[in-house]
Design a protein around this motif. Structure first.
Motif, PDB file in Angstrom:
ATOM      1  N   THR A 154      -0.740  -4.207  -6.431  1.00 57.85           N
ATOM      2  CA  THR A 154      -1.711  -4.546  -5.393  1.00 57.85           C
ATOM      3  C   THR A 154      -1.610  -6.024  -5.011  1.00 57.85           C
ATOM      4  N   TYR A 176       0.838  -1.201   0.000  1.00 56.61           N
ATOM      5  CA  TYR A 176       0.000   0.000   0.000  1.00 56.61           C
ATOM      6  C   TYR A 176       0.867   1.243   0.000  1.00 56.61           C
ATOM      7  N   LYS A 187      -7.168   2.473   1.513  1.00 51.85           N
ATOM      8  CA  LYS A 187      -7.435   1.854   0.210  1.00 51.85           C
ATOM      9  C   LYS A 187      -7.749   2.919  -0.838  1.00 51.85           C
ATOM     10  N   GLN A 189      -0.724  -6.922  -1.510  1.00 50.58           N
ATOM     11  CA  GLN A 189      -1.637  -6.585  -0.409  1.00 50.58           C
ATOM     12  C   GLN A 189      -2.363  -7.803   0.144  1.00 50.58           C
TER      13      GLN A 189
END
Lengths: 518, 337
Positions: free
Chosen positions: B248, A416, A446, B251
């Motif tokens: 991503t 992230y 997010k 994640q």
């Protein structure tokens, strides 16, 4: 040396504080005495091996390698000890030299004999042992471990409060055998040090809603001054000034030390005082950075002590007495001392929390961070115990800033983009004014991550530049002038308060507006 | 080698890559050419769009996997010796990745060996390096600084396994390039006794399958998909290409320990720049000791030093009275390892 080298490596690459503590605890558990004590001293900066300088290392390596090859290597590696550790051209049988022997030998060797000794040792080590050895010898491990973090890990290791270790610390010396014996279930050492540090009482945060359950009459209040919390001690002529974690900062403040003309221990705030007023926090920071302040800075940035509490007086421990008694005594003491460098933090008169709220909203000086609320009957108890002392800080300052860069996080935030650099307008340009990596919820993280990925304009390693489009409401506790930052400002405790998708970047704040908050 | 014909006539740099006029072919050209000889399958050495390609059968297979069957007009698999336009050409294992070779061109008077990328450390995922005798050695210099002395590969794998054992609630996410490094890490883990499934990013799948077809034991490999939830990855080892760490994809794992298997991990600042928590010094290139040892063992009349840190290796040659010069070729990635 092997286990010490391994811990150094783990610490250097572990970014999180908790991760570092876990590695330290494991090291204290697995290393024998007295090794672990010397390792601890290396982390806390209490291992004084002062003779090994960078130029000694340069001279050493110049005799062993081609100057041009060394230059090219150093340029690439960027760290002298690391370059020497990696390039050292000789290798003998590797014997794992105990850390204790290495430390004692370095301490006992005359300066002139050091180069030959170090060369001999390097030859019988692996590169990572050499690195650890050289870092140890030159001081400054640079692995992101402060003395306080090391003590916190010690407390975790022994299952004791860190305040207990802080209190003992100044009576102990490497390799800390009695300390480790106690932490492993033995008897607690008795500190014999003069002018010891006493663990500080801390407050918890509060607000108007939380205060409703308490009766105002049970509490006193005073301003929360924006300096640093200190403890001033004079124990039969031994004078000390300690930070709130027990670091001895006496040498940086000879002016305050000179004013401690009493026998006892006082709690208070260290401030820079000029013409009766309190100077901004940045001025105090200048003093903190000087280990040996010169005449000029002592004159231009005079330090002072504003007293909050009285712990010991004339050999008597006052800590178990109620606060009001301690405050009464303190008032008399400060009056008797009659020294402009020591004054009292005045009490605030209020009959209701609402009245206190109004006082809080209109502080007399800008260096007030809010109010402190203390229970009249409270004893002076080490640590942060809820219910006795509260801090009610002023509301944070806010600015609407534009996200400029984002950096990936680590651990639970792996993958992230979670560290954001933001800027405000100066004419037609956005200048960076700070960096924040908390304040947002998981859902907001997010959303921020998605924005970064969809709006990247450039990449530098783990950092991305983004289109300057997203406005972030940033909350912060204060502003300092800073020559190190391009904007000339440094924010204190900045965090992301809100994501302002409703606001166009052109309406974000300006540098001039920010500077007015100085 | 006769004095009348400088060796540069046999092989010299051109914008496309190293060119041999007598045989009319390029070695590892960086743009499409009619005739190319390829040392190994890494993207900066093996590109699509050439006319005829000479390479080891495995390198040809790898190029087909990466670029599709139509990556060139004609494939000529070479094992050992071949000939092109009257020039003898020999392919000798380079120990870098599966199928990697050094290429020696020999016109009868001068033999020039182009090392490509090479390595001499243990690698269960490819054939070991062999010396290719020559008059002129064109050496790579990726790790051409005396600070690069890479530790034994298994000791680095043990470091990884120690960390896995010490942190059972986290997973270990190992960055490794898709061709060569990934399979080597897996094969070394198996050698070290790690028998649990190893999870891999989708980008590694086809090349891992190909290694298995070629008889390299990689054990139980599974796709790193989230079917069983985050918790299923606790205590596990997952491999992915380093680029995936910024995506991503990363994640989905529980508090991962970011590891990176690369020779660059020897330098701490490099590891920190990349946000690596557990650096694994595992290189598919020769380190300083091996670069200099190979030159000593080959004892060529001249050394030409290419992609990497040319200056230091040229300096070392000077100090050892070996004629050497940098050969500045463009288009190769210095950093990839």
């Amino acid at each position: 040396m092997q286990s010490f080298a391994r811990v150094l490596e783990q610490l250097a690459f572990t970014p999180s504080r908790n991760g570092k503590i876990a590695h330290l605890v494991e090291a204290f558990r697995s290393m024998p005495d007295p090794e672990r004590g010397y390792a601890l001293a290396a982390f806390t900066g209490d291992l004084a091996l002062r003779n090994v300088t960078p130029s000694l290392l340069r001279g050493l390596v110049a005799e062993e390698t081609d100057a041009e090859l060394f230059r090219l290597s150093y340029e690439f590696v960027g760290d002298l000890a690391e370059t020497v550790a990696l390039i050292w051209p000789h290798s003998g049988t590797v014997a794992d030299m105990p850390l204790t022997d290495a430390v004692e030998e370095l301490a006992a060797t005359a300066k002139a004999e050091l180069p030959a000794l170090i060369a001999r040792r390097l030859t019988h080590m692996t590169p990572s042992q050499r690195y650890a050895y050289l870092k140890l010898a030159t001081g400054g491990l640079r692995v992101g471990v402060s003395a306080q973090l090391a003590r916190t890990a010690l407390a975790r290791f022994g299952g004791v409060e860190v305040t207990e270790i802080e209190e003992l610390w100044h009576g102990l010396s490497p390799p800390y055998l009695p300390l480790f014996a106690w932490l492993e279930g033995g008897e607690k050492p008795v500190s014999l040090a003069a002018a010891p540090f006493r663990p500080v009482m801390l407050s918890t945060a509060t607000n108007l809603d939380d205060l409703a359950e308490f009766a105002p009459a049970d509490f006193t209040a005073e301003w929360k001054w924006d300096g640093i919390r200190v403890q001033a001690v004079n124990d039969s002529g031994t004078r000390r000034l300690y930070s709130r974690t027990g670091e001895d900062i006496s040498r940086s403040f000879p002016d305050v030390i000179g004013a401690l003309n009493f026998e006892g221990t006082l709690d208070g705030e260290l401030l820079v005082k000029r013409g009766g007023g309190i100077a901004p926090f940045g001025d105090l920071q200048k003093r903190l950075g000087r280990k040996k302040p010169g005449k000029a800075i002592l004159a231009s940035h005079p330090a002072a002590f504003r007293a909050y509490d009285l712990l010991f007086w004339n050999g008597e421990d006052w800590r178990t007495r109620p606060l009001v008694q301690r405050q009464t005594r303190l008032r008399d003491v400060v009056a008797e001392l009659s020294d402009p460098r020591i004054d009292l933090s005045p009490a605030l008169a209020f009959a209701s929390w609402q009245e206190l709220a109004e006082l809080r909203a209109n502080p007399p000086e800008s260096v007030v961070e809010g109010v402190m609320i203390k229970r009249r009957g409270s004893a002076y108890v080490a640590g942060r115990k809820r219910g006795n002392w509260f801090k009610w800080k002023h509301d944070p300052m806010l600015v609407d800033a534009v996200m400029l860069y984002a950096q990936r996080g680590h651990g639970k935030r792996s993958g992230y983009y979670s560290d954001f650099t933001f800027g405000v307008w100066q004419g037609n340009h956005l200048v960076p004014v700070g960096k924040a990596y908390f304040g947002f919820t998981d859902a907001e993280l997010k959303e921020l991550d998605r924005f970064v990925r969809n709006n990247t304009t450039d990449r530098f390693g783990p950092v991305r530049a983004v289109k300057p489009e997203l406005v972030l409401e940033v909350a912060f506790e204060g502003l300092n002038q800073s020559s190190r930052h391009k904007s000339g400002l440094a924010m204190r405790f900045p965090r992301i308060n809100r994501i302002r998708t409703d606001k166009p970047a052109s309406e974000a704040g300006t540098l001039d507006e920010l500077k007015q908050l100085l | 080698m006769t004095a009348s014909r400088p060796p540069e006539q046999l092989l010299h740099p051109r914008p496309e890559g190293l060119y041999c006029p007598a045989g009319d072919f390029f070695i590892d050209p960086v743009r499409p050419v009619p005739r190319a000889m390829i040392t190994h399958g890494h993207a900066d050495h093996a590109r699509a769009g050439h006319g005829t390609v000479w390479a080891s059968p495995q390198t040809l297979d790898i190029m087909a996997i990466r670029y599709g069957e139509a990556f060139c007009d004609t494939r000529i698999p070479v094992e050992g010796q071949t000939e092109a336009g009257g020039i003898r050409v020999a392919f000798t294992p380079a120990g870098h990745v599966l199928g990697s070779c050094q290429i020696t061109v020999d016109d009868g008077s001068t033999a020039i060996t182009v090392s490509g990328d090479y390595a001499r450390a243990d690698n269960p995922a490819c054939a070991p390096f062999q010396l290719a005798p020559c008059d002129i050695f064109v050496t790579e210099a990726t790790f051409g600084l005396p600070v690069f002395n890479h530790p034994a590969p298994l000791s680095e794998i043990e470091k990884l396994l120690r960390s896995v054992a010490a942190q059972p609630d986290r997973c270990h996410l190992v960055g490794a390039y898709a061709l060569g490094k990934a399979q080597r890490v897996i094969a070394l883990l198996r050698q070290a006794g790690w028998e649990q499934p190893i999870y891999i990013h989708g980008a590694l799948q086809r090349l891992c399958d190909y290694h298995i077809e070629q008889g390299i034991d990689l054990g139980d490999l599974r796709p790193a998909t989230t079917g069983d939830g985050k918790a299923a990855f606790k205590g596990q080892i997952i491999l992915g290409p380093p680029s995936a760490f910024a995506a991503t994809w990363a994640q989905r794992f529980p508090d991962p320990v970011i590891c990176f298997a690369s020779g660059w991990m020897q330098v701490r600042a490099r590891a920190r720049q990349r946000g690596v928590e557990l650096p694994l010094i595992l290189s598919d290139h020769a380190d300083w000791q091996d670069l200099t040892r190979t030159i000593q063992e080959l004892a060529p009349q001249q050394v030409w030093v290419t992609h990497g840190r040319e200056d230091a290796l040229v300096r070392w040659c000077e100090l050892n009275q070996i004629a050497a010069r940098p050969l500045r070729l463009v288009g190769y990635e210095e950093e990839a390892d």
